[in-house]
Write a protein that holds these residues in place. Structure first.
Motif, PDB file in Angstrom:
ATOM      1  N   THR A 153      -3.382 -30.506  47.597  1.00 15.37           N
ATOM      2  CA  THR A 153      -4.240 -30.874  48.718  1.00 15.37           C
ATOM      3  C   THR A 153      -4.027 -29.924  49.883  1.00 15.37           C
ATOM      4  OG1 THR A 153      -4.954 -32.655  50.184  1.00 15.37           O
ATOM      5  CG2 THR A 153      -2.576 -32.510  49.762  1.00 15.37           C
ATOM      6  N   LYS A 154      -5.066 -29.746  50.634  1.00 16.37           N
ATOM      7  CA  LYS A 154      -4.999 -28.959  51.872  1.00 16.37           C
ATOM      8  C   LYS A 154      -5.053 -29.867  53.096  1.00 16.37           C
ATOM      9  CE  LYS A 154      -7.170 -24.557  50.544  1.00 16.37           C
ATOM     10  NZ  LYS A 154      -7.364 -24.779  49.098  1.00 16.37           N
ATOM     11  N   ILE A 155      -5.172 -31.165  52.889  1.00 22.00           N
ATOM     12  CA  ILE A 155      -5.468 -32.082  53.985  1.00 22.00           C
ATOM     13  C   ILE A 155      -4.238 -32.480  54.795  1.00 22.00           C
ATOM     14  CG2 ILE A 155      -6.417 -34.340  54.565  1.00 22.00           C
ATOM     15  CD1 ILE A 155      -8.120 -34.043  51.949  1.00 22.00           C
ATOM     16  N   SER A 156      -3.210 -32.928  54.130  1.00 26.92           N
ATOM     17  CA  SER A 156      -2.089 -33.521  54.847  1.00 26.92           C
ATOM     18  C   SER A 156      -0.881 -33.626  53.926  1.00 26.92           C
ATOM     19  CB  SER A 156      -2.470 -34.919  55.330  1.00 26.92           C
ATOM     20  OG  SER A 156      -2.980 -35.682  54.239  1.00 26.92           O
ATOM     21  N   PHE A 157       0.286 -33.822  54.526  1.00 26.91           N
ATOM     22  CA  PHE A 157       1.477 -34.080  53.720  1.00 26.91           C
ATOM     23  C   PHE A 157       2.497 -34.859  54.539  1.00 26.91           C
ATOM     24  CE2 PHE A 157       4.810 -31.175  55.309  1.00 26.91           C
ATOM     25  CZ  PHE A 157       4.064 -30.423  56.207  1.00 26.91           C
ATOM     26  N   ASN A 158       3.442 -35.456  53.833  1.00 28.03           N
ATOM     27  CA  ASN A 158       4.470 -36.259  54.489  1.00 28.03           C
ATOM     28  C   ASN A 158       5.844 -35.653  54.293  1.00 28.03           C
ATOM     29  OD1 ASN A 158       2.663 -38.552  54.978  1.00 28.03           O
ATOM     30  ND2 ASN A 158       2.697 -38.769  52.755  1.00 28.03           N
ATOM     31  N   TYR A 186       1.871 -34.926  58.521  1.00 31.32           N
ATOM     32  CA  TYR A 186       1.166 -33.790  59.131  1.00 31.32           C
ATOM     33  C   TYR A 186      -0.294 -33.789  58.672  1.00 31.32           C
ATOM     34  CZ  TYR A 186       5.752 -32.050  60.426  1.00 31.32           C
ATOM     35  OH  TYR A 186       6.995 -31.939  60.964  1.00 31.32           O
ATOM     36  N   ILE A 187      -1.207 -33.827  59.629  1.00 32.04           N
ATOM     37  CA  ILE A 187      -2.639 -33.815  59.344  1.00 32.04           C
ATOM     38  C   ILE A 187      -3.157 -32.417  59.672  1.00 32.04           C
ATOM     39  CG2 ILE A 187      -4.872 -34.863  59.872  1.00 32.04           C
ATOM     40  CD1 ILE A 187      -2.959 -36.965  58.814  1.00 32.04           C
ATOM     41  N   ARG A 188      -3.581 -31.691  58.648  1.00 35.25           N
ATOM     42  CA  ARG A 188      -4.051 -30.314  58.867  1.00 35.25           C
ATOM     43  C   ARG A 188      -3.016 -29.513  59.664  1.00 35.25           C
ATOM     44  NH1 ARG A 188      -8.158 -29.454  55.236  1.00 35.25           N
ATOM     45  NH2 ARG A 188      -9.739 -31.085  55.357  1.00 35.25           N
ATOM     46  N   GLY A 189      -1.751 -29.840  59.470  1.00 36.37           N
ATOM     47  CA  GLY A 189      -0.681 -29.119  60.140  1.00 36.37           C
ATOM     48  C   GLY A 189      -0.128 -29.804  61.377  1.00 36.37           C
TER      49      GLY A 189
END
Lengths: 255, 255, 255, 255
Positions: free
Chosen positions: A7-12, A18-21
């Protein structure tokens, strides 16, 4: 080996999302809901003007009364004895080709014919002939009651101009309305779906996201109707026999 | 005879849609999305402060990465060959008791114990004993990684204070966190669900609408993931054989 | 004025429900489930042979393990804290164009090219050339592992012959498999979707009902998986961080 | 490490699918649909008698006309411009606590009070007093129109006796109907949900599978209605203004 989940959207991380960084905790209290939505969908923060445009777009489709099939489906699902979220999901399911689909179709159409370097007016003239003479069906045009103009379109288009977001796709949409009028002598008004389609196209969004604008904007309406059904109405709606016309095989016996 | 379809939310005339009495065309360009949502759910327009609080609440749950079951369900549904809205609906379906449900449960709990005239601190002490000694389960408290405080809770609570929306339910929630700490010597942090529950309770919303705040806030995330799956991934996800453990009857013949 | 709710399928009196004209209480204990399904879908009772064919068709798609996206979606939805029926509905939702859709597409294809009076073999030859030389994509043909024949197809086709239900559409499907083999020297096997499509077409069913055969047949599998998830697994499945690859914008600050 | 995906139901090799250990290709043509369903749900093949009972149970709930909320929801979803499977899923979604839920509740109730060694009649007498004097609500009893007996119950119970499947739970259910009649002088008839609940309990099924019997049996009805709506009705159902009563705030201006 490549992961199955990309995904490019978000990560935890354990401590942050982080939403889009951008760290979610930095976003809370700083971004409005529309700014957060724009960031999620576009990958970058909106300008003040883009935020205002988003607010207007979502508000323009926020609810449309109890009559549409999405609300009737939702309320029937709730009345079967279901929780709020199940009813809302049934409402979203109803958003097929005829219920919010015009927005997506209009975006595809405007992006297809608006991509060339060609003069917008020339394209509009050519398309208007197709529509009037070859009876092309186009989405985003026409309204049951508004015959002169759609007041929501007017509002959104004026705002787009004011905010500097009125570009090639908006010009094409309005030029097409104008050209059809010239040839036909009768207006086929650019409706609210068409207006949103033109503006979001000018804002650089992919037409395949079209239905998403409608879903995000209309969800609050679905939630309000689900809550009302859950708290105000008795369970198990069913049609009265007088509402039904049976047109099948008359009674017969097995054997 | 009474109509089968009753609503207090909105209605249409041929020319206009009225949301809680206000003409939709007047709302476009004047109200932000959060203001429109507040109006729909509450029946009246928010103050500037209530609008800001709503923005912060929705942003705080806007997305949580690709890992939660709602996104995995959504992406599998899309991968079966479905449109964006069908995937989003599957995501909403996943919001059951364990996925957004804590918010609703925490609202119910806080509204039940926060309705009496009684001193908030006395109630908190009494509840803390139940939680620690009788091992009552309470929603909205506890976090896998945050052991000292949940930074999202801190942001939201500070904002609620700043905006004058910090009332009885917020005080009860924080007092309970404090009292549990006193008795147990270990924190059971008020998490983001608990914080939203306390604040929306203080804003006067019915706990049965609780899941609705989560749905509205998270929908943009679902839309973003559905769009990404639709445009970036090959169809028909399936588990690899190595991911599966068959624990059933060994092969046998029929006859 | 015509009623808004019309149906040819069934109706209720206070005392009885009539299915295609037959009293439901007469059907109980007399009709097998497959006979009841046939009556509902076709409007008339099946012969003993048609009943047997239906049984074989539904059994042939009854379950396909835990790997397909419908089961993964279903189990994630249940794990969010939902009831059995909500999980099953999510499974059904997954049956889009790539999951059961081949059956419907193959029916449409066979009914389109099988409707002419023309010789089936001539049509097959013509179609085979399109497939091999013009690379037409056809549904119901091809399999990942079966390269010589699909054993389920063999079973179903032999049964159709035995029961006298092997007609024009079955002949066209098998002739096409044969002709492609002749031209290409390699088999593109008629798979189970293609076999069911051919047989149900010969039984006189409209292709638009195609997905329905798959849904009815697969529902017991979905119910079994939903029950297993509900009773055997802990709630809230989520992906592990190791399963995820984040490909988006690196962390950055808001301002 | 244990796999995240475990199942006892079925598994695939490249060449075959095994259902509860049996090769699917062996099942095709040999098992009826009801036998396949029984195998899936129970893990073992049914006897001839259990198969017949299953056929009768599924037929008894196969369709109930256009009036129930599941069909109204389904048809509205289709009318929004959706495919057959999306409509069917919306129908399944409607099967909440008030729509098929009585079957599950009655199973739980009968299994709870039928598990002791105690004499069935003694339990029934005790329960009847609770129902009549303490106004306990029990699922599976009572009917809007059938005041003497439910003919579907009679059919199913007679069949259960005939097939030797009439056990402790069936006796408890009928004894309770009888005892209530004795105390109250008025019948609270054991309805079709209660009858299915008692019989499937005697067949050894877990009450948490209860809704599953209803879903499997009713799916063909949902498919038939979805197909009829898709092929016979114009798109986009909406309520007429005359069907709606607006009870909210009268029109007002924004500012």
């Amino acid at each position: 080996m490549a992961q199955k989940w990309r995904t490019k959207i978000s990560f935890n991380t354990k401590e942050e999302t982080y939403i889009r960084g951008y760290p979610l905790t930095q976003m809370i209290g700083k971004l409005s809901f529309s700014e957060g939505i724009y960031l999620l969908l576009k990958g970058e923060l909106p300008t003040e003007k883009e935020k205002k445009m988003f607010d207007a777009i979502f508000v323009s489709v926020i609810d449309h009364g109890v009559a549409p099939p999405s609300v009737v489906a939702l309320r029937n699902v709730i009345s079967g004895g279901n929780s709020l979220h199940v009813g809302v999901a049934a409402g979203v399911l109803t958003f097929g080709d005829y219920h919010g689909g015009a927005l997506e179709d209009a975006m595809r159409f405007l992006q297809e014919y608006g991509k060339d370097e060609e003069d917008v007016e020339a394209v509009a003239t050519r398309l208007a002939e197709k529509v009037v003479k070859e009876k092309w069906k186009i989405s985003g045009f026409g309204h049951k009651y508004y015959k002169d103009f759609d007041p929501r379109t007017k509002k959104l288009m004026n705002l787009a101009k004011e905010l500097g977001l009125f570009g090639k796709h908006c010009r094409l949409a309005l030029a097409l309305e104008e050209e059809i009028y010239k040839i036909k002598g009768k207006k086929l008004v650019l409706n609210v779906d068409g207006a949103i389609a033109a503006i979001t196209s000018d804002m650089g969004f992919d037409y395949r996201l079209g239905k998403g604008f409608f879903i995000i904007g209309r969800i609050p309406g679905l939630v309000a109707h689900a809550f009302e059904e859950l708290t105000q109405e008795p369970p198990f709606r069913r049609l009265d026999e007088e509402e039904i016309e049976y047109q099948g095989h008359p009674p017969r016996n097995l054997e």
